[in-house]
Design a protein around this motif. Structure first.
Motif, short mmCIF file in Angstrom:
data_model
loop_
_atom_site.label_atom_id
_atom_site.label_comp_id
_atom_site.label_asym_id
_atom_site.label_seq_id
_atom_site.Cartn_x
_atom_site.Cartn_y
_atom_site.Cartn_z
N VAL A 58 49.22 37.52 49.80
CA VAL A 58 48.19 38.16 48.97
C VAL A 58 48.81 38.83 47.75
O VAL A 58 48.28 38.73 46.63
CB VAL A 58 47.39 39.18 49.82
N TYR A 59 49.95 39.48 47.96
CA TYR A 59 50.57 40.19 46.83
C TYR A 59 51.08 39.22 45.77
O TYR A 59 50.98 39.48 44.57
CB TYR A 59 51.70 41.06 47.35
N ARG A 62 48.14 38.19 43.79
CA ARG A 62 47.27 39.35 43.63
C ARG A 62 46.32 39.24 42.44
O ARG A 62 45.26 39.88 42.41
CB ARG A 62 48.11 40.62 43.48
N SER A 63 46.66 38.41 41.47
CA SER A 63 45.75 38.25 40.32
C SER A 63 44.48 37.51 40.71
O SER A 63 43.49 37.54 39.96
CB SER A 63 46.46 37.48 39.19
N TYR A 65 42.66 38.24 43.31
CA TYR A 65 41.84 39.13 44.14
C TYR A 65 41.20 40.20 43.27
O TYR A 65 41.76 40.64 42.26
CB TYR A 65 42.69 39.77 45.23
N ASP A 67 39.39 44.02 43.16
CA ASP A 67 39.15 45.31 43.78
C ASP A 67 37.83 45.86 43.24
O ASP A 67 37.54 45.73 42.06
CB ASP A 67 40.30 46.27 43.44
N LEU A 73 46.02 45.13 42.25
CA LEU A 73 46.42 45.25 43.65
C LEU A 73 47.88 45.65 43.77
O LEU A 73 48.76 45.03 43.14
CB LEU A 73 46.19 43.93 44.40
N ASP A 77 47.74 47.79 48.86
CA ASP A 77 46.42 47.15 48.89
C ASP A 77 46.49 45.81 49.62
O ASP A 77 45.57 45.45 50.35
CB ASP A 77 45.90 46.97 47.47
N ALA A 78 47.59 45.08 49.37
CA ALA A 78 47.75 43.78 50.04
C ALA A 78 47.87 43.96 51.55
O ALA A 78 47.30 43.18 52.33
CB ALA A 78 48.98 43.05 49.50
N TYR A 81 44.35 44.87 52.83
CA TYR A 81 43.48 43.69 52.88
C TYR A 81 43.87 42.80 54.06
O TYR A 81 43.00 42.28 54.77
CB TYR A 81 43.57 42.91 51.57
#
Length: 356
Positions: A58-59, A62-63, A65, A67, A73, A77-78, A81
């Motif tokens: 996810v990290y 991260r672009s 995703y 919020d 993120l 946050d990763a 999630y």
């Protein structure tokens, strides 16, 4: 009610004729045991690895995703999630919105979610599948068990007999213990032995132990009357097996012989003789104990005659010969009938045990 009388003896039929799943808890096949802490530890480690792996994915993306607060993120946050996603909580405050992020969720994170849940409920699944696994193992064992040894009673005498057999090279998987004491059977199972819970004087219990296909049967019951009944039942089921029985009183020896026992050991008299000998010549008792312990020192064993020994005297073999078994009858080494060794004889001799 112990399974309502084991399902009413399988609705009037004998246990040995019923389905294998009805025998779970009666017949136990030993298996490798793992400690609960170790099993839980493996699951926790897998869960942590899955969580970190998902968070890294996810990290990296991260672009893709969004919020709800429109903040970029962070790795925290990763992690957040990943935790709410793998646990199927799903608050919806962080969501994938690009095609690549959704594709990763579909192909990687969703399968991880399923595996994560399986790990969390693994103990429950093991309990649910234990009965089916035991039934399958019982079925496989009943189809393959042949020429094994059945030990009736796993008290002091039974355990000692099993130790002696294992010391002589018999595999634990070739020994079946029959007893009606669950605590005793737990010890037998921990020793790697197949166990059958029930009254050994009942024919259906002995059938479950495979007595009809056994090569030998050891009767080590705590009571002489139980030993006689168990021997009678075992002999009826298997006319060919070698039955060795232990009794407390010598006056019951003839009953054991009539019941079908090939050999009878009187435990009280044997112990009494050893006690009497020990008062005058304790070293003799030490030698006897050494001979009865197969895994150290010297031991009494039986072997086939070597072709080069045929025609010679038992006293002139490479081993110390105590007796000759001819046509199923044991003769002392000084018996005139066995002055010369014949083909097919078996020698009872003293062999060197395993090194200390």
């Amino acid at each position: 009610m112990r399974g309502r009388g084991l399902r009413r003896r399988w609705r009037g039929e004998e246990l040995s004729d019923g389905p294998d799943y009805a025998l779970v808890g009666v017949v136990r096949i030993p298996e490798l045991k793992h400690s609960p802490a170790r099993a839980i530890g493996r699951r926790v480690i897998f869960a942590i690895v899955a969580l970190f792996f998902t968070a890294v994915l996810v990290y990296i993306d991260r672009s893709g995703y969004r919020d709800v607060q429109e903040n970029p993120l962070s790795f925290l946050d990763a992690m957040y999630y990943s935790a709410v996603t793998l646990s199927t909580t799903g608050y919806g405050d962080i969501t994938p919105f690009t095609p690549s992020a959704r594709l990763i969720n579909l192909l990687i994170i969703t399968p991880l979610r399923v595996l994560f849940l399986i790990v969390l409920i693994g103990t429950t699944l093991e309990v649910l599948t234990e009965r089916s696994r035991q039934a399958l193992k019982i079925q496989r064992w009943r189809n393959n068990v042949r020429n094994h040894t059945v030990v009736i009673g796993y008290g002091t005498k039974g355990r000692t007999a099993v130790d002696a057999m294992i010391g002589d090279g018999i595999k634990p998987s070739e020994i079946v213990v029959v007893d009606n004491n669950p605590g005793v059977l737990e010890h037998a199972e921990a020793d790697g032995l197949v166990t059958v819970r029930g009254d050994a004087t009942k024919s259906d219990v002995l059938r479950l132990a495979g007595v009809a296909h056994a090569a030998s049967i050891v009767v080590a019951a705590n009571r002489d009357d139980t030993a006689v009944l168990a021997t009678l039942t075992a002999r009826e089921l298997n006319p060919r097996a070698k039955i060795v029985a232990s009794i407390r009183e010598s006056e019951n020896t003839h009953l054991m012989r009539q019941s079908g026992a090939n050999s009878v050991v009187v435990s009280s008299e044997t112990a009494g003789r050893l006690l009497g000998i020990a008062t005058m010549t304790p070293s003799v008792v030490e030698v006897i104990e050494d001979l009865l312990t197969p895994d150290a020192g010297y031991a009494i064993a039986e072997r086939e005659v070597d072709p080069t020994e045929t025609g010679g005297s038992p006293a002139h073999t490479r081993d110390i010969v105590l007796g000759v078994v001819r046509n199923g009858v044991l003769h002392r080494v000084d018996d005139s009938e066995v002055e010369q060794i014949e083909a097919g004889d078996r020698l009872l001799y003293v062999r060197k045990g395993a090194p200390d």
